[in-house]
Structures are given as C-alpha cells and as structure tokens.
Scaffold this motif. Structure first.
Motif, PDB file in Angstrom:
ATOM      1  N   ARG A  37       0.888  -1.189  -0.099  1.00  0.00           N
ATOM      2  CA  ARG A  37       0.119  -0.040   0.112  1.00  0.00           C
ATOM      3  C   ARG A  37       0.809   1.225   0.077  1.00  0.00           C
ATOM      4  O   ARG A  37       1.631   1.505   0.898  1.00  0.00           O
ATOM      5  CB  ARG A  37      -0.969   0.131   1.277  1.00  0.00           C
ATOM      6  N   HIS A  64      -1.866  -1.460  -3.971  1.00  0.00           N
ATOM      7  CA  HIS A  64      -3.059  -0.377  -3.623  1.00  0.00           C
ATOM      8  C   HIS A  64      -2.242   1.136  -3.773  1.00  0.00           C
ATOM      9  O   HIS A  64      -1.568   1.184  -3.001  1.00  0.00           O
ATOM     10  CB  HIS A  64      -3.957  -0.724  -2.610  1.00  0.00           C
ATOM     11  N   ASN A  99      -7.857  -1.121  -6.733  1.00  0.00           N
ATOM     12  CA  ASN A  99      -6.614  -0.968  -6.310  1.00  0.00           C
ATOM     13  C   ASN A  99      -6.462   0.555  -6.249  1.00  0.00           C
ATOM     14  O   ASN A  99      -5.253   1.016  -5.899  1.00  0.00           O
ATOM     15  CB  ASN A  99      -5.554  -1.815  -6.881  1.00  0.00           C
TER      16      ASN A  99
END
Ligand code: 6PG
Length: 233
Positions: A37, A64, A99
């Motif tokens: 992330r 993401h 995402n």
C-alpha cells in the motif's frame, strides 16, 4: 553541512534509483504480507518515476495506490495529482480499478471530501493513523511537504490522518496527509531535486527547529533521495 544521505549526481540517476527501490520494496512487501500500500506524492520529480514504473514487472494486482495530497480541483483538471499519476502510470498498466484510491475531491465541500478519504484510508489500511508500506514525499522550495505548507492549519493536526488545508498562498484548499499519518508509514522516502530548494533543504537538515515555517523539519524519512543540485555549496 553534515548530510544524512549521499546526494545523487543528477536527477535522472535519482529517479532511476527511486524506481528500482520502489520495485524491490513492492515485491518484498507482497511476498511477505501479500500486499503493498503506497501513498503517492504529486510534483514533477516523482512523475518520471511513475512513468518508469509502467515499464517494470510488478505484482500489479497486489499493489494499492493512494494519494498523500491532492489539489482541490476535479480529477480531470491539469493540476490534479490523480490525473498526473493516471497519465504517467495508471493508464499504461492493467491495474484493477479497486486498487486505485483517489481523493474524492469535492471542490465545494473539501471538509466532506477529506473526511471521506479518512474513511477510505481506514477501510484500506485498517488503522488510524494508516500504516502505509511506503509514503512518498516531495519537498517544495518553501520546505512544504505533501500539502503541509508553512503557517497552515494542518501543521497542528494531531488526531486526524487526512484533512483539508486552506493555503493562503494559493487562495485555495488543498488535501493532505497529516504528520501522524506520515509518521506511521513503514517506509518514508523524501524525493528532493532542484537548486531552488537549496535554502529550504539547508534549513530542514541543519536549521533552527521551526516547523511552522519549515514543515519538512518534522518528517523523519527512512530514506533520502536528494540530487546534488539541492546541496548549497
Ligand atoms: C504537490 C506535491 C508537493 C510536491 C512538492 C515538490 O501536490 O505538488 O505533493 O508536495 O512534492 O511541491 O514538487 P517537485 O517534485 O515538482 O519539486
């Protein structure tokens, strides 16, 4: 001036180093935790990195993409950080829409948009403040980072992770991660280039503590990527 980093000889070599390091960290994170992330920075320096990432072999389904700051403009506006990343990277690679997490800009109600994005960060990262695997940050020639500009309200935010921030120099709102959210990042990379930043960088690294004037002083990066043109002789 004692530097906590080795400067890069030129901007292209810095951008390549950031690209390589991003790929290494993303693959390591995905192999260890199943995901990666990242909070993206706006600005011209990282844009080339995003373009180069498009040509790399990355676990796109497990990455993401979030934004550490955004301008208070529609997502198709030329000033949009989302549009910059979309053009440089997202439109070039098969990345699942689920995402990609842009700031839900609401020009008329930036407070609502910022609160909504805080919920997005909570949903996606499962914690407050969010623990990004990587926070990418630039620095302006006024020592701002993200959209934490000198003498602005967001500098004093200690509870929230993401806020709207009135910036008088632009006579406009910005959106930004706050210091607590940035500090929670597992990896925090400063990407700084350009001779116009020499004075700001000197203040950030070696100046008197005065974060309201030099907001980047309060960032503790895990890595510095700085080009030699930023180093005052
Ligand atoms: C933005 C960025 C901003 C940027 C600095 C440095 O929205 O503009 O998030 O904080 O990182 O202004 O920009 P450059 O990399 O273009 O010098």
């Amino acid at each position: 001036m004692n530097l906590p980093f080795e400067p890069f000889a030129d901007i292209p070599s810095l951008q390549l180093a950031v690209t390589d390091a991003f790929c290494e960290l993303a693959k390591k994170s995905v192999s260890e935790s199943g995901g990666f992330r990242v909070s993206l920075s706006g600005g011209s320096t990282p844009k080339r990195v995003y373009e180069m990432l498009a040509d790399r072999d990355l676990p796109w389904d497990q990455i993401h993409w979030y934004w550490g700051d955004e301008r208070n403009v529609p997502q198709d506006h030329s000033d949009s950080n989302y549009l910059m990343v979309k053009t440089a990277l997202l439109d070039k690679v098969a990345i699942p829409e689920s995402n990609i997490h842009p700031v839900p800009v609401n020009v008329e109600s930036p407070d609502q948009a910022a609160s909504a994005y805080e919920r997005t960060l909570m949903d996606g990262l499962g914690a407050c403040p969010p623990k990004f695997d990587l926070v990418l940050l630039g620095m302006g020639d006024d020592a701002h980072t993200a959209s934490l500009f000198p003498e602005t309200t967001a500098l004093g935010e200690t509870e929230r992770s993401f806020v709207e921030n009135w910036v008088p120099k632009f006579d406009a709102f910005r959106y930004t991660m706050t210091y607590p959210a940035i500090a929670a990042g597992k990896n925090i990379w400063f990407i700084i280039t350009g001779s116009a930043k020499q004075d700001a960088l000197k203040q950030v690294i070696a100046g008197e503590s005065n974060a309201s004037v030099y907001p980047s002083q309060r960032i503790n990066p895990t890595r510095w990527f700085v080009s030699s043109d930023c180093i005052a002789s």
